[in-house]
Scaffold this motif. Structure first.
Motif, PDB file in Angstrom:
ATOM      1  N   ARG A  44       0.803  -1.220   0.000  1.00 48.14           N
ATOM      2  CA  ARG A  44       0.000   0.000   0.000  1.00 48.14           C
ATOM      3  C   ARG A  44       0.835   1.269   0.000  1.00 48.14           C
ATOM      4  O   ARG A  44       0.354   2.320  -0.404  1.00 48.14           O
ATOM      5  CB  ARG A  44      -0.948  -0.002   1.202  1.00 48.14           C
ATOM      6  N   GLY A  45       2.079   1.179   0.427  1.00 48.06           N
ATOM      7  CA  GLY A  45       2.925   2.365   0.402  1.00 48.06           C
ATOM      8  C   GLY A  45       3.558   2.626  -0.937  1.00 48.06           C
ATOM      9  O   GLY A  45       4.268   3.613  -1.120  1.00 48.06           O
ATOM     10  N   GLU A  75      -3.305   2.811   8.586  1.00 44.60           N
ATOM     11  CA  GLU A  75      -2.954   1.747   7.648  1.00 44.60           C
ATOM     12  C   GLU A  75      -2.133   0.658   8.324  1.00 44.60           C
ATOM     13  O   GLU A  75      -2.296  -0.530   8.045  1.00 44.60           O
ATOM     14  CB  GLU A  75      -2.185   2.332   6.467  1.00 44.60           C
ATOM     15  N   ILE A  76      -1.241   1.053   9.202  1.00 46.24           N
ATOM     16  CA  ILE A  76      -0.429   0.081   9.933  1.00 46.24           C
ATOM     17  C   ILE A  76      -1.327  -0.807  10.794  1.00 46.24           C
ATOM     18  O   ILE A  76      -1.173  -2.026  10.836  1.00 46.24           O
ATOM     19  CB  ILE A  76       0.622   0.793  10.803  1.00 46.24           C
ATOM     20  N   GLU A  77      -2.290  -0.174  11.487  1.00 50.51           N
ATOM     21  CA  GLU A  77      -3.207  -0.920  12.338  1.00 50.51           C
ATOM     22  C   GLU A  77      -4.067  -1.879  11.516  1.00 50.51           C
ATOM     23  O   GLU A  77      -4.274  -3.038  11.906  1.00 50.51           O
ATOM     24  CB  GLU A  77      -4.097   0.046  13.117  1.00 50.51           C
ATOM     25  N   SER A  78      -4.578  -1.408  10.376  1.00 47.44           N
ATOM     26  CA  SER A  78      -5.408  -2.269   9.526  1.00 47.44           C
ATOM     27  C   SER A  78      -4.586  -3.423   8.972  1.00 47.44           C
ATOM     28  O   SER A  78      -5.096  -4.539   8.811  1.00 47.44           O
ATOM     29  CB  SER A  78      -6.039  -1.462   8.387  1.00 47.44           C
ATOM     30  N   GLY A  79      -3.305  -3.170   8.702  1.00 49.36           N
ATOM     31  CA  GLY A  79      -2.436  -4.238   8.220  1.00 49.36           C
ATOM     32  C   GLY A  79      -2.255  -5.332   9.260  1.00 49.36           C
ATOM     33  O   GLY A  79      -2.255  -6.524   8.938  1.00 49.36           O
ATOM     34  N   ILE A 136      -6.277 -11.905  10.801  1.00 44.98           N
ATOM     35  CA  ILE A 136      -7.398 -12.638  10.195  1.00 44.98           C
ATOM     36  C   ILE A 136      -6.876 -13.699   9.233  1.00 44.98           C
ATOM     37  O   ILE A 136      -7.375 -14.833   9.196  1.00 44.98           O
ATOM     38  CB  ILE A 136      -8.355 -11.681   9.456  1.00 44.98           C
ATOM     39  N   PHE A 137      -5.849 -13.342   8.468  1.00 42.72           N
ATOM     40  CA  PHE A 137      -5.286 -14.304   7.523  1.00 42.72           C
ATOM     41  C   PHE A 137      -4.672 -15.489   8.277  1.00 42.72           C
ATOM     42  O   PHE A 137      -4.753 -16.631   7.817  1.00 42.72           O
ATOM     43  CB  PHE A 137      -4.238 -13.622   6.637  1.00 42.72           C
TER      44      PHE A 137
END
Length: 283
Positions: free
Chosen positions: A16-17, A72-76, A82-83
């Motif tokens: 994403r970056g 974004e870091i937290e969502s990652g 989850i994965f």
């Protein structure tokens, strides 16, 4: 969904970056998406499509890197957890059925991405590419699911989408998706669409089975979030919102009612043997 402090998957690549690296120069946009779909649904056509793409001179623009935001870091971290849940669950289910589970990989991206199935953009939505056995996801899709298509949102809506795409990986490992692609090449467009619906609904069923195995992590309202997302991405709901017309013969994922039904069946049963959507739906 409970996730903080639990194991995170090592199979998630966060792009994403990056900007530019996944964008297609010549022949992008609608043409790129069309190439992607052809290669995803008809792998036997991949060499021909690759030849056309090479002739067009498609090349990636230079890649630039930016720092991810704290959000974004937290969502990652959430995505990786989850994965990991999917890895643990399907590893257990495959072992229980005398099989070995090959873990897929996931790529988080922004705007556009290159895959073994061809180039794709955020407009494609989350997808699984059987060519490289990777799940691809632009998290902006989850925002659009809520703002444009009326889903409740929430972290378990994201978890449901991930579990659905991993369901396609399970189909690949079991040989289901390859058999369906072969049958589709031999059928009319309408019949091929019906087969696609069966495949997608089975992935919803597998997502429900995954949720069944992870009940210890569920929180109040999680299943409702998943059902809201399933309802929002039904073919009839999407067609109604985007064009104002519903054309059942063109459905490729199933109605809102069907998607919710098969997710709930998987969740309530927890039994992969009850996910034969093909016998249930094909004439």
């Amino acid at each position: 969904m409970k996730w903080i402090g639990n194991r995170q998957s090592d199979n998630v690549e966060d792009r994403r970056g990056m900007s530019g690296g996944g964008k297609l120069a010549a022949g992008g946009g609608v043409i790129a998406i069309a190439f992607f779909l052809i290669k995803a649904f008809f792998p036997e056509a991949a060499p021909f499509v690759d030849s056309i793409q090479n002739q067009q001179g498609q090349q990636s623009e230079p890649t630039e890197q930016r720092d991810l935001t704290p959000e974004e870091i937290e969502s990652g971290k959430f995505i990786k957890t989850i994965f990991a849940y999917t890895e643990d669950t399907w590893g257990q289910i495959f072992q229980e059925n005398g099989m070995d589970y090959e873990q897929p990989r996931m790529v988080l991206f922004s705007d556009a991405v290159e895959t073994a199935c061809g180039g794709a953009t955020s407009a494609s939505g989350p997808f699984y590419c059987p060519g490289d056995k990777k799940v691809y996801m632009d998290l902006e899709f989850m925002k659009e699911l809520k703002t444009r298509f009326g889903a409740e949102g929430g972290d378990f809506a994201t978890a449901y989408v991930i579990a659905h795409e991993v369901g396609h990986h399970v189909q690949k490992l079991m040989g289901t998706s390859d058999k369906v692609r072969q049958l589709q090449s031999e059928r009319s467009e309408t019949e091929a669409n019906k087969l696609s619906v069966c495949l997608e609904l089975q992935a919803d069923f597998y997502a429900g089975v995954w949720a069944h195995y992870n009940q210890k992590y569920l929180e109040a309202g999680d299943i409702e979030e998943a059902l809201s997302a399933a309802n929002a991405v039904g073919d009839d709901a999407i067609q109604s919102k985007t064009s104002g017309q519903v054309q059942p013969d063109t459905f490729t994922h199933g109605t809102s009612e069907q998607r919710m039904y098969w997710f709930k069946k998987g969740y309530n049963s927890g039994d992969i043997k009850q996910g034969d959507t093909f016998s249930a739906l094909m004439d």
